[in-house]
Design a protein around this motif. Structure first.
Motif, PDB file in Angstrom:
ATOM      1  N   ILE A 191       0.826  -1.210   0.000  1.00  0.00           N
ATOM      2  CA  ILE A 191       0.000   0.000   0.000  1.00  0.00           C
ATOM      3  C   ILE A 191       0.855   1.253   0.000  1.00  0.00           C
ATOM      4  O   ILE A 191       0.625   2.189  -0.763  1.00  0.00           O
ATOM      5  CB  ILE A 191      -0.962   0.004   1.214  1.00  0.00           C
ATOM      6  N   PHE A 192       1.855   1.268   0.875  1.00  0.00           N
ATOM      7  CA  PHE A 192       2.705   2.459   0.967  1.00  0.00           C
ATOM      8  C   PHE A 192       4.040   2.080   1.575  1.00  0.00           C
ATOM      9  O   PHE A 192       4.098   1.333   2.549  1.00  0.00           O
ATOM     10  CB  PHE A 192       2.042   3.544   1.826  1.00  0.00           C
ATOM     11  N   ARG A 193       5.114   2.605   1.022  1.00  0.00           N
ATOM     12  CA  ARG A 193       6.453   2.329   1.548  1.00  0.00           C
ATOM     13  C   ARG A 193       7.139   3.653   1.867  1.00  0.00           C
ATOM     14  O   ARG A 193       7.370   4.480   0.997  1.00  0.00           O
ATOM     15  CB  ARG A 193       7.266   1.539   0.526  1.00  0.00           C
ATOM     16  N   GLY A 194       7.445   3.841   3.141  1.00  0.00           N
ATOM     17  CA  GLY A 194       8.001   5.107   3.602  1.00  0.00           C
ATOM     18  C   GLY A 194       9.302   5.483   2.939  1.00  0.00           C
ATOM     19  O   GLY A 194       9.517   6.639   2.568  1.00  0.00           O
ATOM     20  N   MET A 195      10.204   4.513   2.737  1.00  0.00           N
ATOM     21  CA  MET A 195      11.509   4.830   2.156  1.00  0.00           C
ATOM     22  C   MET A 195      11.386   5.282   0.710  1.00  0.00           C
ATOM     23  O   MET A 195      12.105   6.169   0.261  1.00  0.00           O
ATOM     24  CB  MET A 195      12.445   3.626   2.265  1.00  0.00           C
ATOM     25  N   SER A 196      10.442   4.675  -0.015  1.00  0.00           N
ATOM     26  CA  SER A 196      10.233   5.086  -1.412  1.00  0.00           C
ATOM     27  C   SER A 196       9.706   6.508  -1.467  1.00  0.00           C
ATOM     28  O   SER A 196      10.095   7.300  -2.321  1.00  0.00           O
ATOM     29  CB  SER A 196       9.241   4.140  -2.099  1.00  0.00           C
ATOM     30  N   ALA A 197       8.812   6.820  -0.525  1.00  0.00           N
ATOM     31  CA  ALA A 197       8.273   8.175  -0.477  1.00  0.00           C
ATOM     32  C   ALA A 197       9.369   9.174  -0.131  1.00  0.00           C
ATOM     33  O   ALA A 197       9.438  10.274  -0.697  1.00  0.00           O
ATOM     34  CB  ALA A 197       7.151   8.249   0.557  1.00  0.00           C
ATOM     35  N   ALA A 198      10.270   8.784   0.787  1.00  0.00           N
ATOM     36  CA  ALA A 198      11.375   9.663   1.170  1.00  0.00           C
ATOM     37  C   ALA A 198      12.289   9.922  -0.022  1.00  0.00           C
ATOM     38  O   ALA A 198      12.776  11.038  -0.225  1.00  0.00           O
ATOM     39  CB  ALA A 198      12.161   9.047   2.324  1.00  0.00           C
ATOM     40  N   ALA A 199      12.495   8.874  -0.831  1.00  0.00           N
ATOM     41  CA  ALA A 199      13.354   9.009  -2.009  1.00  0.00           C
ATOM     42  C   ALA A 199      12.757   9.979  -3.022  1.00  0.00           C
ATOM     43  O   ALA A 199      13.478  10.609  -3.796  1.00  0.00           O
ATOM     44  CB  ALA A 199      13.578   7.648  -2.649  1.00  0.00           C
ATOM     45  N   SER A 200      11.432  10.092  -3.013  1.00  0.00           N
ATOM     46  CA  SER A 200      10.778  10.983  -3.977  1.00  0.00           C
ATOM     47  C   SER A 200      10.580  12.389  -3.417  1.00  0.00           C
ATOM     48  O   SER A 200       9.926  13.219  -4.032  1.00  0.00           O
ATOM     49  CB  SER A 200       9.424  10.397  -4.395  1.00  0.00           C
ATOM     50  N   GLY A 201      11.129  12.649  -2.237  1.00  0.00           N
ATOM     51  CA  GLY A 201      11.088  14.010  -1.708  1.00  0.00           C
ATOM     52  C   GLY A 201      10.257  14.210  -0.462  1.00  0.00           C
ATOM     53  O   GLY A 201      10.342  15.260   0.181  1.00  0.00           O
ATOM     54  N   MET A 202       9.442  13.228  -0.067  1.00  0.00           N
ATOM     55  CA  MET A 202       8.640  13.368   1.142  1.00  0.00           C
ATOM     56  C   MET A 202       9.523  13.206   2.370  1.00  0.00           C
ATOM     57  O   MET A 202      10.485  12.442   2.361  1.00  0.00           O
ATOM     58  CB  MET A 202       7.521  12.312   1.165  1.00  0.00           C
ATOM     59  N   ASP A 247       7.102   7.251   6.846  1.00  0.00           N
ATOM     60  CA  ASP A 247       7.076   6.073   7.716  1.00  0.00           C
ATOM     61  C   ASP A 247       5.757   5.961   8.479  1.00  0.00           C
ATOM     62  O   ASP A 247       5.225   4.869   8.659  1.00  0.00           O
ATOM     63  CB  ASP A 247       8.249   6.102   8.694  1.00  0.00           C
ATOM     64  N   TYR A 248       5.224   7.085   8.934  1.00  0.00           N
ATOM     65  CA  TYR A 248       3.925   7.035   9.621  1.00  0.00           C
ATOM     66  C   TYR A 248       2.819   6.591   8.665  1.00  0.00           C
ATOM     67  O   TYR A 248       1.920   5.832   9.044  1.00  0.00           O
ATOM     68  CB  TYR A 248       3.583   8.389  10.244  1.00  0.00           C
ATOM     69  N   MET A 249       2.889   7.029   7.414  1.00  0.00           N
ATOM     70  CA  MET A 249       1.910   6.578   6.421  1.00  0.00           C
ATOM     71  C   MET A 249       2.051   5.071   6.188  1.00  0.00           C
ATOM     72  O   MET A 249       1.057   4.351   6.054  1.00  0.00           O
ATOM     73  CB  MET A 249       2.087   7.356   5.115  1.00  0.00           C
TER      74      MET A 249
END
Length: 251
Positions: free
Chosen positions: A70-81, A87-89
């Motif tokens: 559903i959601f991966r925190g590290m991938s989101a971080a890599a895209s700028g989040m 991680d909370y998401m």
């Protein structure tokens, strides 16, 4: 002497064999089945069937499920989040997976409780160690959601932490393949498979089983890690009885 109802509340089922209480770690991706993302109800039901067969042996079962489908925190971080937000998401994604698994298990008549490290009172119980142990003593399957409740920690680390807190006799890591290899057997034809490894072997050779903090935590608490394929029917029940194909990681 207590009444029958009081006695039934305190019955502790003792399972044969060395693994009377185990923690199963499943990746979120395992619940996708053949989908590109999300939750495949057929796959969730199949995993629930695997858990049901182990529960029927009298073995106390708890679970940690990832959220990568559903959601991966590290991938989101890599895209700028911001990593913390991502991680909370991701933790909230594990709650969704846990609720899906709870529903599938309870359809099979297995009482199940979701305990979340992030308090979400409307949908699940907060994680309290003694409460979790009590649920398992009553024969309920316990699913630990929201990882450790802290950013920068993976659900692998959460699995090792909860297995330690619950006094589990083994941590079972369900993967796509039937053990630990020195390379991805899906990509490398002659990858070497291991039947047995030490914790230090895994750390020294950087084998991609679980992250280093999870391996170290299991080592400190003497919890063997058994790696097997969730795609082989009956594999979970076989492994907890010492049968079938798996890699065991011990001291």
């Amino acid at each position: 002497m207590g009444s029958d109802s009081e006695q039934s509340e305190t019955d502790h089922r003792v399972a044969p064999g060395p693994y009377s209480r185990v923690l199963l770690k499943i990746s979120g991706e395992a619940l996708m089945g053949n989908l590109a993302y999300g939750i495949d109800p057929e796959m969730v039901d199949r995993v629930a069937g695997e858990i049901e067969s182990v529960n029927a042996l009298g073995i106390e079962v708890c679970l940690v499920i990832g959220g990568g489908n559903i959601f991966r925190g590290m991938s989101a971080a890599a895209s700028g989040m911001e990593r913390t937000t991502g991680d909370y998401m991701g933790m909230l994604a594990t709650v969704m997976n846990s609720l899906a698994m709870q529903s599938a298990l309870e359809k099979r008549g297995i009482p199940t409780r979701v305990l979340s490290a992030l308090p979400i009172a409307a949908v699940c119980e907060p994680y309290i160690r003694r409460r979790a142990i009590r649920h398992m003593e009553k024969g309920r399957v316990v699913i630990f959601a929201s990882g450790t409740g802290n950013p920068f920690f993976t659900t692998d680390t959460a699995a090792a932490l909860r297995a330690s807190e619950m006094g589990c006799k083994a941590l079972l890591k369900a993967t796509k393949v039937d053990g630990v290899y020195d390379a991805d057997p899906m990509k490398v034809k002659d990858a070497n498979r291991y039947d047995r490894l030490t914790y230090m072997d895994v750390l020294r050779h950087d084998l991609k089983v679980m992250d280093a903090s999870a391996i170290s935590l299991a080592r400190e608490n003497g919890i063997p890690i058994l790696v097997f394929s969730i795609h082989n029917n009956g594999a979970f029940a076989d492994v907890v009885q010492g049968k079938g194909r798996f890699t065991i990681i011990t001291e």
